[in-house]
Motif scaffolding. Structure first.
Motif, short mmCIF file in Angstrom:
data_model
loop_
_atom_site.label_atom_id
_atom_site.label_comp_id
_atom_site.label_asym_id
_atom_site.label_seq_id
_atom_site.Cartn_x
_atom_site.Cartn_y
_atom_site.Cartn_z
N LEU A 133 -18.02 30.36 14.91
CA LEU A 133 -17.17 29.42 15.65
C LEU A 133 -15.91 30.09 16.19
CD1 LEU A 133 -17.46 26.29 13.34
CD2 LEU A 133 -18.87 26.94 15.27
N PHE A 175 -7.35 34.62 4.17
CA PHE A 175 -8.24 33.52 3.78
C PHE A 175 -9.09 33.88 2.57
CE2 PHE A 175 -12.47 31.61 4.01
CZ PHE A 175 -12.13 30.28 3.90
N VAL A 185 -13.06 30.82 14.85
CA VAL A 185 -11.77 30.29 14.42
C VAL A 185 -10.98 31.45 13.82
CG1 VAL A 185 -10.63 28.71 12.83
CG2 VAL A 185 -12.76 28.04 13.93
N PRO A 186 -9.76 31.67 14.27
CA PRO A 186 -8.99 32.81 13.74
C PRO A 186 -8.45 32.55 12.35
CG PRO A 186 -7.67 31.60 15.32
CD PRO A 186 -9.02 30.94 15.31
N LEU A 187 -9.33 32.55 11.35
CA LEU A 187 -8.87 32.38 9.97
C LEU A 187 -7.98 33.56 9.61
CD1 LEU A 187 -12.15 31.18 8.24
CD2 LEU A 187 -10.14 29.82 8.73
N PRO A 188 -6.89 33.29 8.88
CA PRO A 188 -5.96 34.39 8.58
C PRO A 188 -6.64 35.50 7.77
CG PRO A 188 -5.43 32.42 7.32
CD PRO A 188 -6.44 32.01 8.33
N ILE A 222 -18.33 30.53 4.25
CA ILE A 222 -17.45 29.76 5.13
C ILE A 222 -16.71 30.68 6.09
CG2 ILE A 222 -15.36 28.33 5.16
CD1 ILE A 222 -16.36 26.89 2.74
N PHE A 227 -19.14 31.82 8.73
CA PHE A 227 -19.52 30.76 9.65
C PHE A 227 -18.38 30.44 10.61
CE2 PHE A 227 -20.09 26.28 10.80
CZ PHE A 227 -21.34 26.37 11.39
N PHE A 228 -17.18 30.26 10.07
CA PHE A 228 -16.09 29.83 10.94
C PHE A 228 -15.54 30.96 11.79
CE2 PHE A 228 -16.17 25.94 8.58
CZ PHE A 228 -15.72 25.00 9.49
N ALA A 288 -19.41 31.19 -1.65
CA ALA A 288 -19.07 30.11 -0.74
C ALA A 288 -17.96 30.55 0.21
CB ALA A 288 -18.63 28.87 -1.53
N THR A 289 -16.97 31.27 -0.33
CA THR A 289 -15.87 31.74 0.51
C THR A 289 -16.39 32.61 1.65
OG1 THR A 289 -14.38 31.72 -1.37
CG2 THR A 289 -13.72 33.04 0.51
N LEU A 323 -15.66 22.44 -3.03
CA LEU A 323 -16.23 22.95 -1.78
C LEU A 323 -15.86 22.05 -0.61
CD1 LEU A 323 -19.80 24.13 -2.86
CD2 LEU A 323 -17.86 25.54 -2.17
N TYR A 383 -7.82 23.25 10.01
CA TYR A 383 -7.21 24.43 10.61
C TYR A 383 -7.89 24.74 11.95
CZ TYR A 383 -5.63 29.28 11.04
OH TYR A 383 -5.08 30.45 11.49
N ALA A 384 -9.22 24.59 11.98
CA ALA A 384 -9.96 24.90 13.20
C ALA A 384 -9.58 23.96 14.34
CB ALA A 384 -11.46 24.83 12.94
N VAL A 430 -10.43 24.24 6.09
CA VAL A 430 -10.83 25.11 7.19
C VAL A 430 -11.08 24.28 8.46
CG1 VAL A 430 -12.53 26.79 7.94
CG2 VAL A 430 -11.80 26.76 5.59
N PHE A 444 -1.47 25.98 10.85
CA PHE A 444 -1.33 25.32 9.56
C PHE A 444 -0.88 23.88 9.71
CE2 PHE A 444 -1.68 29.64 8.33
CZ PHE A 444 -2.30 29.59 7.10
N PHE A 491 -16.97 23.21 18.86
CA PHE A 491 -17.29 24.44 19.55
C PHE A 491 -18.63 24.37 20.27
CE2 PHE A 491 -14.42 25.27 16.12
CZ PHE A 491 -13.45 26.03 16.73
N LEU A 512 -12.24 22.68 0.37
CA LEU A 512 -12.03 23.90 1.15
C LEU A 512 -12.54 23.71 2.58
CD1 LEU A 512 -11.03 26.81 1.15
CD2 LEU A 512 -13.32 27.55 0.56
N ASN A 571 -5.89 25.25 15.15
CA ASN A 571 -5.67 26.69 15.06
C ASN A 571 -4.31 27.02 14.48
OD1 ASN A 571 -7.99 27.98 15.68
ND2 ASN A 571 -7.64 27.98 17.89
#
Lengths: 157, 502
Positions: free
Chosen positions: A144, A103, A146-149, A136, A139-140, A132-133, B393, B403-404, B400, B409, B51, B396, B407
């Motif tokens: 939260l 990510f 979330v399993p971001l890659p 985010i 945060f996620f 910003a990256t 922004l 995706y959340a 995300v 793509f 969540f 993006l 979980n």
């Protein structure tokens, strides 16, 4: 870019026919008159009726002098047209590369690329994109869950 | 009474209050930014609320949307661009007032009457839902079938200027809703072997695509057109409100009433309420010639109406599970995710959640006064946020967020596809709202239709036999006759009628 209503109608009819065709191999159950294909077929018929009316409307408009395809000014403006395509390209890049690359690098590229193309000053872009990256990501993935890659950064994070 | 105490206990906790305050700030910002709508605020919030516990999740949505609908009035007055479509009806009027030097009065009226209108909407919501829920308990598939049909008809009939394209949009939404396991026999439809599509089109990524991605696509091609706000200092916005209140109290009540009615009607929401109440105000005004020149009267009507519609839209959503507008369409999705299936039974099983929604609504409207004031004071800074930073922004964040929700793509792919579809539809004059309603209501609609068909065994007359079902049927049919008549009368449907774009 705006196509004549007749073209929109034709596209709708083709899609509706495709949908009705797909319902052909839906099962029907003995003793049950109404199966899973009934509702989509009713919808498909409705779409076809709309399509026919749209074609009629489009042809009338064409006779009155409307063009088949109306090109919006931004389409022929190289910078604007590229902006539009770049948004889609970035989404595709994310879909295809985020899993293996991770990510954080992809998102920096995603934001940075769009910022620079849309005219954000390079210094600002270089600051905002990573900040910003990371915000985010934090945060996620931390709050939260979330399993971001994580991609290439799997072992570091 | 117990449930009310319990509900208050769920809300007045530091964490929930923080969520409400943060979503208020978020809502004010999104509402005030031209091109970002209240619906989009909701769609972007959902992945985060996913969540949370049910009460903060609903609190976030209620607060953000209430704030956004008000905040849409700010750029209308300063830039002549509505912040959300709900302010479009009186944007020119507001801007004309600002140019006359009445920016303060305009913003003050917008703020105060948004709060008051919102409170009226909540009051009706609180009074009406328990009564309706008692009636709704005895509803069968026939009543639900007609209710769905009525809602979908309203979405096409009231909310669009081209009924034909609205109808096509609705059918597209319903067709997309067919993807997945069919509700009657359990057969997978149009899944093309994908396991994820068996569960149906995942609703939130689709909404994010249709309301946010399509907006980004539209925005990037005009990103260099940053509007410049009026160079006028904002002073004391509350001066003169009392005079306006004394003079136009009837406009306020009428606007709020129209807002409640339109909001409660399934399928039409705050934007339509504002247009209609503005038109009514002009029609019955003693000085209609002043409308359009920066006259406060119509603004009182319509700024009250759009906020009262917001609360009233929850009536059909909570009682029948039929959304009153596109925001509550998302809310219904959230309710299902939280295991509180909307419908009359939610009043018996989880009354504390319903009361919590009511309390949050009141709270949000009261908070609007100080927070709205702060937003007005800082509006110039807010409106200066450059769009070329904001749009990437948001994009993006959409990625995300989608995706959340899944979980995987799949959510992002779905979001992208729906974003492009929605962009294409809007480019060609097909309104998006009916498609969304079709997508949300599709399953309930098909289920009630199939159950009714099987019960009636093909005898269509049975659909009309129960008294409430019969009444709804007559109402729906009248709308259809009206729609066909209008289509026949205008014949060349390309001509824009008096109704506004949705």
């Amino acid at each position: 870019m705006r196509a004549n209503d007749a073209i929109a109608g034709l596209v709708l009819i083709i899609l509706a026919l495709g949908m009705i065709l797909l319902t052909a191999d839906f099962p029907s159950f003995p003793g049950q008159k109404y199966g899973p294909s009934l509702f989509p077929r009713i919808l498909g018929t409705g779409v076809i009726i709309c399509g026919v009316l749209l074609i009629a409307q489009g042809i009338m408009a064409r006779r009155a002098g409307a063009p088949w395809v109306e090109i919006a000014p931004w389409v022929t403006d190289g910078w604007r047209a590229t902006s539009f395509l770049l948004v889609l390209a970035m989404l595709l890049l994310y879909i295809f590369a985020a899993d293996s690359v991770g990510f954080i690098p992809i998102a920096i590229l995603f934001l940075g690329g769009l910022f620079l193309w849309l005219g954000v000053r390079p210094l600002h872009a270089a600051l905002i994109a990573p900040a910003a990256t990371l915000a985010i990501f934090w945060f996620f993935s931390s709050i939260l869950r979330v399993p971001l890659p994580r991609g290439i950064l799997t072992n570091i994070l | 009474m117990d449930a009310i105490v319990q509900a208050a206990g769920l809300i007045f906790q530091p964490q929930v209050i923080w969520v409400i305050l943060l979503s208020a700030a978020f809502g004010l910002f999104v509402g005030a930014m031209p091109g970002l709508t209240a619906t989009m605020a909701t769609a972007l919030l959902v992945p985060i609320t996913f969540f949370m516990d049910p009460v903060p999740a609903l609190g976030a949505i209620v607060t953000a949307t209430a704030m956004a609908i008000f905040a849409g009035d700010i750029p209308a007055a300063m830039l002549r661009i509505p912040g959300t479509p709900a302010s479009a009806a009186y944007t020119d009027e507001s801007y004309a007032m600002s140019k006359k030097g009445e920016l303060d009065l305009n913003l003050g009226v917008n703020l105060v009457f948004s709060v008051l209108g919102g409170l009226i909407g909540v009051a009706i919501l609180i009074l009406a839902t328990p009564v309706l829920a008692e009636i709704a308990v005895s509803f069968s598939s026939f009543e639900y079938f007609w209710l769905c049909l009525l809602g979908l008809t309203c979405a096409v009939f009231i909310a669009t200027d081209s009924p034909l394209k609205g109808f096509a949009s609705l059918l597209i939404g319903l067709a997309i809703g067919c993807v997945g396991i069919d509700p009657a026999a359990g057969h997978p439809r149009f899944t093309f072997g994908s396991v994820e599509m068996m569960a149906g089109i995942s609703f939130i990524p689709a909404m994010i695509g249709m309301f946010a991605v399509s907006e980004v696509l539209r925005g990037v091609v005009s990103v260099d057109a940053q509007p410049v706000p009026l160079q006028q200092k904002v002073g004391n916005i509350f001066r003169g409100i009392g005079t306006v209140m004394k003079r136009y109290w009837w406009n306020f009540l009428r606007g709020s009433g129209i807002g409640v009615l339109i909001g409660a009607l399934p399928g039409a929401g705050a934007d339509i309420a504002a247009w209609i109440s503005y038109a009514v105000s002009k029609k019955f005004s003693k000085e209609p010639e002043k409308f359009g020149t920066g006259h406060i009267e119509g603004i009182v009507d319509s700024t009250s109406a759009n906020n009262s519609a917001l609360g009233a839209a929850w009536i059909p959503a909570l009682v029948f599970g039929i959304p009153g507008d596109s925001i509550t369409a998302i809310v219904i999705g959230v309710l299902y995710m939280k295991g509180m299936n909307p419908g009359p039974t939610v009043f018996l099983q989880n009354p504390q959640f319903i009361y919590a929604v009511f309390i949050i609504f009141i709270l949000a409207n009261l908070l609007m006064l100080p927070l709205g004031w702060a937003a007005i004071k800082s509006a110039k800074q807010m409106l200066r946020v450059p769009r070329n930073v904001l749009l990437p922004l948001i994009l993006l964040f959409c990625v995300v967020g989608s995706y959340a929700m899944t979980n995987s793509f799949y959510g992002i792919v779905l979001m992208t596809v729906m974003g492009v579809v929605a962009w294409l539809m809007e480019e060609h004059g097909f309104p998006i709202a009916p498609a969304i309603l079709g997508l949300v209501l599709g399953e309930l609609f098909e289920q009630s239709f199939m159950t009714s068909m099987i019960k009636a065994d093909g005898v269509f007359a049975v659909f009309f036999q129960r008294p409430i079902a019969g009444t709804l049927a007559v109402l729906t049919s009248l709308l259809w006759v009206g729609m066909l008549w209008r289509a026949w009368r205008t014949r060349a449907p390309a001509t824009v009628t008096a109704t506004p774009p949705a």
